[in-house]
Design a protein around this motif. Structure first.
Motif, short mmCIF file in Angstrom:
data_model
loop_
_atom_site.label_atom_id
_atom_site.label_comp_id
_atom_site.label_asym_id
_atom_site.label_seq_id
_atom_site.Cartn_x
_atom_site.Cartn_y
_atom_site.Cartn_z
N ALA A 351 -8.37 4.64 -3.17
CA ALA A 351 -8.56 5.64 -2.11
C ALA A 351 -7.25 6.34 -1.81
O ALA A 351 -6.21 5.71 -1.62
CB ALA A 351 -9.10 4.98 -0.85
N GLY A 352 -7.28 7.68 -1.80
CA GLY A 352 -6.11 8.46 -1.43
C GLY A 352 -5.10 8.66 -2.54
O GLY A 352 -4.03 9.19 -2.30
N ALA A 353 -5.40 8.23 -3.77
CA ALA A 353 -4.41 8.35 -4.84
C ALA A 353 -4.10 9.80 -5.16
O ALA A 353 -2.99 10.12 -5.58
CB ALA A 353 -4.90 7.64 -6.10
N GLU A 354 -5.06 10.68 -4.93
CA GLU A 354 -4.84 12.09 -5.24
C GLU A 354 -4.53 12.91 -3.99
O GLU A 354 -4.42 14.13 -4.05
CB GLU A 354 -6.09 12.66 -5.93
CG GLU A 354 -6.42 11.96 -7.25
CD GLU A 354 -5.29 12.09 -8.26
OE1 GLU A 354 -4.61 13.13 -8.26
OE2 GLU A 354 -5.09 11.16 -9.05
N GLY A 355 -4.43 12.26 -2.86
CA GLY A 355 -4.16 13.00 -1.63
C GLY A 355 -2.77 13.57 -1.62
O GLY A 355 -1.87 13.08 -2.29
N LYS A 356 -2.56 14.63 -0.85
CA LYS A 356 -1.25 15.28 -0.76
C LYS A 356 -0.79 15.28 0.68
O LYS A 356 -1.55 15.57 1.60
CB LYS A 356 -1.33 16.71 -1.30
CG LYS A 356 -1.61 16.77 -2.80
CD LYS A 356 -1.50 18.20 -3.30
CE LYS A 356 -1.71 18.26 -4.81
NZ LYS A 356 -1.59 19.63 -5.33
N GLY A 357 0.47 15.00 0.86
CA GLY A 357 1.08 15.10 2.17
C GLY A 357 0.83 13.91 3.06
O GLY A 357 1.27 13.92 4.21
N LEU A 370 9.73 1.59 7.41
CA LEU A 370 8.81 1.36 6.30
C LEU A 370 8.01 2.62 6.03
O LEU A 370 7.26 3.09 6.88
CB LEU A 370 7.87 0.20 6.63
CG LEU A 370 8.54 -1.09 7.12
CD1 LEU A 370 7.48 -2.15 7.44
CD2 LEU A 370 9.53 -1.61 6.10
N VAL A 371 8.17 3.18 4.84
CA VAL A 371 7.49 4.41 4.43
C VAL A 371 6.40 4.04 3.44
O VAL A 371 6.66 3.41 2.41
CB VAL A 371 8.48 5.41 3.79
CG1 VAL A 371 7.75 6.69 3.38
CG2 VAL A 371 9.62 5.72 4.74
N ARG A 372 5.15 4.43 3.76
CA ARG A 372 4.02 4.18 2.87
C ARG A 372 3.24 5.47 2.66
O ARG A 372 3.13 6.28 3.57
CB ARG A 372 3.08 3.12 3.46
CG ARG A 372 3.68 1.74 3.65
CD ARG A 372 4.12 1.14 2.32
NE ARG A 372 3.05 1.09 1.37
CZ ARG A 372 2.16 0.11 1.30
NH1 ARG A 372 2.21 -0.89 2.17
NH2 ARG A 372 1.22 0.11 0.37
N GLY A 373 2.74 5.63 1.48
CA GLY A 373 1.95 6.82 1.17
C GLY A 373 1.84 6.98 -0.33
O GLY A 373 2.74 6.57 -1.08
N PRO A 374 0.75 7.58 -0.84
CA PRO A 374 0.56 7.69 -2.29
C PRO A 374 1.65 8.51 -2.97
O PRO A 374 2.13 8.14 -4.04
CB PRO A 374 -0.82 8.35 -2.42
CG PRO A 374 -1.10 8.97 -1.09
CD PRO A 374 -0.38 8.14 -0.08
N GLN A 375 2.04 9.63 -2.35
CA GLN A 375 3.05 10.47 -3.01
C GLN A 375 4.44 9.85 -3.00
O GLN A 375 5.08 9.79 -4.05
CB GLN A 375 3.06 11.85 -2.37
CG GLN A 375 1.93 12.75 -2.85
CD GLN A 375 2.10 14.18 -2.40
OE1 GLN A 375 2.36 14.44 -1.23
NE2 GLN A 375 1.95 15.11 -3.31
N PRO A 376 4.96 9.40 -1.85
CA PRO A 376 6.29 8.78 -1.90
C PRO A 376 6.36 7.58 -2.84
O PRO A 376 7.35 7.43 -3.59
CB PRO A 376 6.53 8.35 -0.44
CG PRO A 376 5.67 9.25 0.36
CD PRO A 376 4.46 9.50 -0.48
#
Length: 514
Positions: A351-357, A370-376
């Protein structure tokens, strides 16, 4: 230790192929010292796909080899050569395989030949420096790394796809009935629990061809784990109809056809999900002494319950043809309402692998950000941390995404610890915000300033060119350059005259000398 021949439940470890690394390369050719970047991209890693194969009837291959890995993508090369794609790994599974994650959540129910499920996506290939070049970054000295392929554990559970399910006590004659009405040849003996795995047979009744399966070891308490039935009850969940095979010649004390039916129905009810299936009753072994008499005594009770009853003998074949046509009629009626199933290819992605921003920043109890997110997290995986320019490029990407601004809003100071990614596989940075003071603005990290910063010599030449418009007739270009450099006016003295600063009185040819 016996080697299993039928396996209907396994845990499979899958790992997709890693993407190939991009390459940093500069085109080199005679008389072209600055040919520009020509590094190719890495190839994507191989993907792991489950595909329904009608010729596969068991999961035994994955019982013996539970770990499967796809091939990696190839690394890029110079001269704009991209790496080869990793080969996809296609794993054949039986029709009716249910795929679950380790938490028991159903990912897909694979029914129908050719149905596919992508269970592990191959890693993306890294970009070469040719793909990273831009108007402001003309010659990147770095490339991106390939991403690792997805690794996960999944559960495979087989639910046999059959039209008719035969249920009954052990030694009721279910395997004998399948052998009598089809070409299947299951093991048959006169002791309980002869059948240890479900048997399938293909039967033709008029114009209808259907499959029949039996459920072995079904006894009282099977739904709670007694006997073998609790392992195989799920195999009749897909059946269009259920046939009770009842032994009319049982010699066990306390057994009779009515009680046998009640016991099996109770187990089916406790298993759940089978209440809407039509039922038939096959009173077997009427060729045995007293078997026909007992069958005649119980038919009326079964019919009062709305059940259609058939007196059969699996051994002699008596009554089996009528039973076949009755089963075929039920199957034909169930198929009228079924939609046409087209082979499908289901792609499973996190889930969210292709999300942006999308990213989040939280402050831990230790004061870490702690920074989390698919793009970073993906950008971190792509970065070669041994290359300072690549690290600078990562910093700029995070800055453009808004990570740096968010850190500042949360009170991050220079030198604070920033953690990007899952704690088990994270990257730790010291916070270094970008700097902007007065008219000075540092260049974008990861860019080569030499290509767009003006060199002093070029500015000096343009200044001299502009000064040549005021040049006197006797001045040379060097005089103009000296005048602009020292701030002196035009040279207005006569060489060798009194105003010549380079002429001494005792020099030969000077005025007044003899």
């Amino acid at each position: 230790m016996a080697v299993p021949t039928f396996v209907d439940r396994v845990t499979l470890h899958v790992e997709a192929g890693r993407g190939g690394h991009g390459v940093a390369s500069v085109h080199r050719e005679k008389f072209k010292p600055l040919g520009g970047p020509d590094g190719g991209n890495g190839g994507p890693g191989g993907t792991i796909i489950l595909r329904v194969d009608p010729d596969v009837t068991t999961l035994i291959d994955y019982h013996h080899s539970p770990k499967r890995k796809a091939s990696n993508g190839g690394q890029g090369a110079g001269d704009h050569k991209n790496g080869v794609h990793g080969e996809d790994l296609v794993l054949p599974v039986p029709d009716g395989t249910v795929v679950t994650d380790m938490n028991g959540n159903v990912l897909a129910d694979l029914v129908g030949p050719g149905s596919e499920l992508v269970v592990a996506e191959g890693g993306r290939g890294g970009l070469g420096n040719a793909a990273l070049a831009s108007a402001r970054r003309k010659a990147p000295g770095f490339a991106l790394l390939g991403e690792p392929g997805e690794a996960r554990q999944i559960g495979l559970e087989l639910k046999v796809v059959a039209d008719i399910g035969l249920v009954g006590f052990p030694s009721a004659g279910k395997s004998s009935l399948i052998a009598s009405i089809s070409r299947a040849r299951p093991k048959i003996a006169d002791y309980p629990f002869t059948t240890l795995v479900p048997n399938l047979g293909v039967v033709k009744g008029g114009e209808t061809i259907f499959t029949v399966a039996d459920v072995p070891g079904l006894i009282e308490g099977a739904s709670e784990g007694r006997g073998l039935g609790h392992e195989f009850l799920r195999h009749i969940e897909r059946c269009a109809a259920i046939v009770h095979v009842i032994d009319t010649a049982s010699i066990e004390p306390g057994r009779n056809p009515i009680d046998d039916l009640d016991v099996i129905e109770n187990e089916l009810t406790r298993h759940g999900g089978l209440e809407d299936r039509p039922r038939l009753v096959a009173l077997n072994k009427v060729d045995v002494p007293d078997g026909r008499e007992i069958a005649q005594m119980t038919i009326e009770e079964f019919e009062k319950r709305g059940l259609k009853v058939f007196e059969i003998s699996a051994a002699s074949g008596e009554g089996t043809q009528q039973l076949i046509y009755a089963m075929a009629e039920l199957v034909a009626d169930s198929r009228k309402d079924l939609p046409v199933v087209e082979p499908t290819r289901i792609v499973l992605r996190p889930a969210g692998a292709e999300g942006k921003g999308g990213f989040t920043v939280k402050v831990s109890k230790l004061g870490e950000y702690l920074v989390r997110g698919p793009q970073p997290e993906r950008w971190v995986r792509q970065t070669d941390f041994e290359n300072e320019e690549a690290v600078g490029y990562l910093a700029d990407r995070l800055n453009r995404l808004g990570v740096e601004l968010r850190l500042v809003e949360l009170g991050a100071q220079e030198g604070d610890t920033v953690v990007i990614g899952d704690p088990a596989n994270s990257v730790v940075f010291d916070f270094r915000p970008s700097i902007e003071t007065g008219a000075e603005m540092l260049g974008r990290r990861g860019e080569d300033q030499r290509f767009y910063e003006e060199r002093p010599s070029a500015s000096r030449r343009r200044e001299i060119d502009a000064g040549m418009e005021t040049k006197e007739e006797f001045e040379a270009r060097a005089d103009v350059a000296r005048r602009l450099r020292d701030g002196a006016g035009p040279v207005a003295y006569e060489i060798g005259g009194d105003d010549d600063p380079d002429w001494a009185e005792d020099d030969p040819g000077a005025k007044g000398s003899e």
